[in-house]
Design a protein around this motif. Structure first.
Motif, mmCIF file in Angstrom:
data_model
loop_
_atom_site.group_PDB
_atom_site.id
_atom_site.type_symbol
_atom_site.label_atom_id
_atom_site.label_comp_id
_atom_site.label_asym_id
_atom_site.label_seq_id
_atom_site.Cartn_x
_atom_site.Cartn_y
_atom_site.Cartn_z
ATOM 1 N N HIS A 125 0.821 -1.204 0.000
ATOM 2 C CA HIS A 125 0.000 0.000 0.000
ATOM 3 C C HIS A 125 0.859 1.261 0.000
ATOM 4 O O HIS A 125 0.572 2.227 -0.716
ATOM 5 C CB HIS A 125 -0.918 0.001 1.227
ATOM 6 C CG HIS A 125 -1.980 -1.043 1.168
ATOM 7 N ND1 HIS A 125 -2.748 -1.390 2.254
ATOM 8 C CD2 HIS A 125 -2.408 -1.836 0.142
ATOM 9 C CE1 HIS A 125 -3.598 -2.338 1.910
ATOM 10 N NE2 HIS A 125 -3.408 -2.632 0.630
ATOM 11 N N VAL A 126 1.904 1.247 0.791
ATOM 12 C CA VAL A 126 2.781 2.425 0.846
ATOM 13 C C VAL A 126 3.477 2.618 -0.498
ATOM 14 O O VAL A 126 3.640 3.750 -0.982
ATOM 15 C CB VAL A 126 3.805 2.272 1.985
ATOM 16 C CG1 VAL A 126 4.886 3.347 1.905
ATOM 17 C CG2 VAL A 126 3.111 2.324 3.337
ATOM 18 N N THR A 127 3.892 1.517 -1.127
ATOM 19 C CA THR A 127 4.548 1.633 -2.435
ATOM 20 C C THR A 127 3.584 2.138 -3.496
ATOM 21 O O THR A 127 3.922 3.013 -4.315
ATOM 22 C CB THR A 127 5.114 0.266 -2.859
ATOM 23 O OG1 THR A 127 6.052 -0.189 -1.885
ATOM 24 C CG2 THR A 127 5.802 0.364 -4.212
ATOM 25 N N ASP A 128 2.347 1.623 -3.502
ATOM 26 C CA ASP A 128 1.378 1.993 -4.531
ATOM 27 C C ASP A 128 0.802 3.399 -4.305
ATOM 28 O O ASP A 128 0.642 4.176 -5.255
ATOM 29 C CB ASP A 128 0.236 0.976 -4.571
ATOM 30 C CG ASP A 128 0.712 -0.396 -5.042
ATOM 31 O OD1 ASP A 128 1.816 -0.477 -5.626
ATOM 32 O OD2 ASP A 128 -0.011 -1.386 -4.810
ATOM 33 N N ARG A 129 0.467 3.708 -3.058
ATOM 34 C CA ARG A 129 -0.195 4.986 -2.767
ATOM 35 C C ARG A 129 0.772 6.084 -2.386
ATOM 36 O O ARG A 129 0.431 7.253 -2.371
ATOM 37 C CB ARG A 129 -1.195 4.799 -1.617
ATOM 38 C CG ARG A 129 -2.364 3.875 -1.931
ATOM 39 C CD ARG A 129 -3.457 4.041 -0.888
ATOM 40 N NE ARG A 129 -2.961 3.849 0.462
ATOM 41 C CZ ARG A 129 -3.187 2.746 1.193
ATOM 42 N NH1 ARG A 129 -3.890 1.755 0.678
ATOM 43 N NH2 ARG A 129 -2.696 2.640 2.408
#
Length: 262
Positions: A125-129
């Motif tokens: 999630h941190v990588t994508d968002r």
């Protein structure tokens, strides 16, 4: 069994001394007669003095033989007593070890089971968002299983975690206690699932964990009793490990005995 060997040897030496004196008196002596000199041995007594000397020498020799025999049998008896004592000690040690092994094989033994966690999802999630959603955090779901042959009674659980590059000594930080009502768990049975999340989580920490610059250290102790009335503790210590494909796992980590159980 104690023997006074020095006194025995002293007696034997005294007997030898008496025997030596007797032999000295028994040696051939020269007796002057009016006409010529005849060598006469006191071993063939011709009067009462010679007979007394011969009897004394024989008695002394017998005393030496008896003393030597007594010393031999005492030494042999001492060796036998020591051998019997050593055999009794070994037998007692073997019985104790057998009893300990039987107890260890039968008692309760609890271990933690990690059911699931969301470390991989949070890192993704941190990588994508590009950041954490409000309230988003790591979550670890676990329970304990009794792999022993007899039931165990759970008493208390302490659990905590830290995010740091190096192992964190659990004893240097306060643990979060989780109380259990006294509950008996049978063999091959488990506790109800429970969950844990760190107090807070920052985006920078997640990014560092994804690169293994930082690690999530997760540890705790489960205190329980066995049906024999003995206290035990199961200690566990885990470390996060991230991979290039984005997956992140929790792996047991040996550190200062904090991953060992009693």
């Amino acid at each position: 069994m104690k023997f006074r060997i020095p006194e025995l040897f002293l007696g034997a030496l005294l007997a030898v001394a008496i025997f030596s004196i007797g032999v000295l008196f028994a040696l051939p002596v020269s007796v002057k007669v009016p006409t010529n000199e005849i060598a006469q041995s006191l071993w063939v007594p011709s009067d009462s003095v010679g007979l007394y000397t011969m009897v004394l020498a024989v008695f002394t020799a017998l005393l030496v033989v008896v003393s030597a025999a007594q010393g031999y049998f005492i030494l042999q008896s001492d060796k036998t007593a020591k051998a019997a004592a050593e055999a009794a000690r070994k037998s007692a040690d073997a019985a104790t070890q057998s009893a300990d092994a039987a107890y260890a094989a039968e008692r309760a033994r609890f271990f933690i089971v990690i059911d699931k966690h969301n470390l991989t999802e949070v890192l993704k999630h941190v990588t994508d968002r590009g950041g954490l959603a409000p309230g988003e955090n790591f979550y670890i779901r676990f329970h304990f299983v009794n792999y022993g042959k007899t039931p165990g009674i759970i008493k208390e659980l302490t659990i905590d975690s830290r995010i740091a590059p190096d192992p964190v000594d659990p004893l240097s930080h306060p643990l979060i206690p989780k109380q259990f009502p006294a509950r008996m768990v049978g063999t091959n049975e488990g506790t109800e699932p429970d969950g844990y999340s760190p107090k807070s989580l920052k985006q920078s920490e997640v990014q560092a964990i994804a690169l293994n610059r930082d690690r999530l250290w997760f540890w705790g102790r489960l205190y329980y009793d066995d049906v024999f009335g003995n206290h035990h503790v199961h200690k566990f210590f885990y470390r996060s490990e991230a991979f290039a494909n984005g997956e992140c796992i929790l792996r047991p980590f040996d550190y200062k005995g904090h991953n060992q159980s009693t």
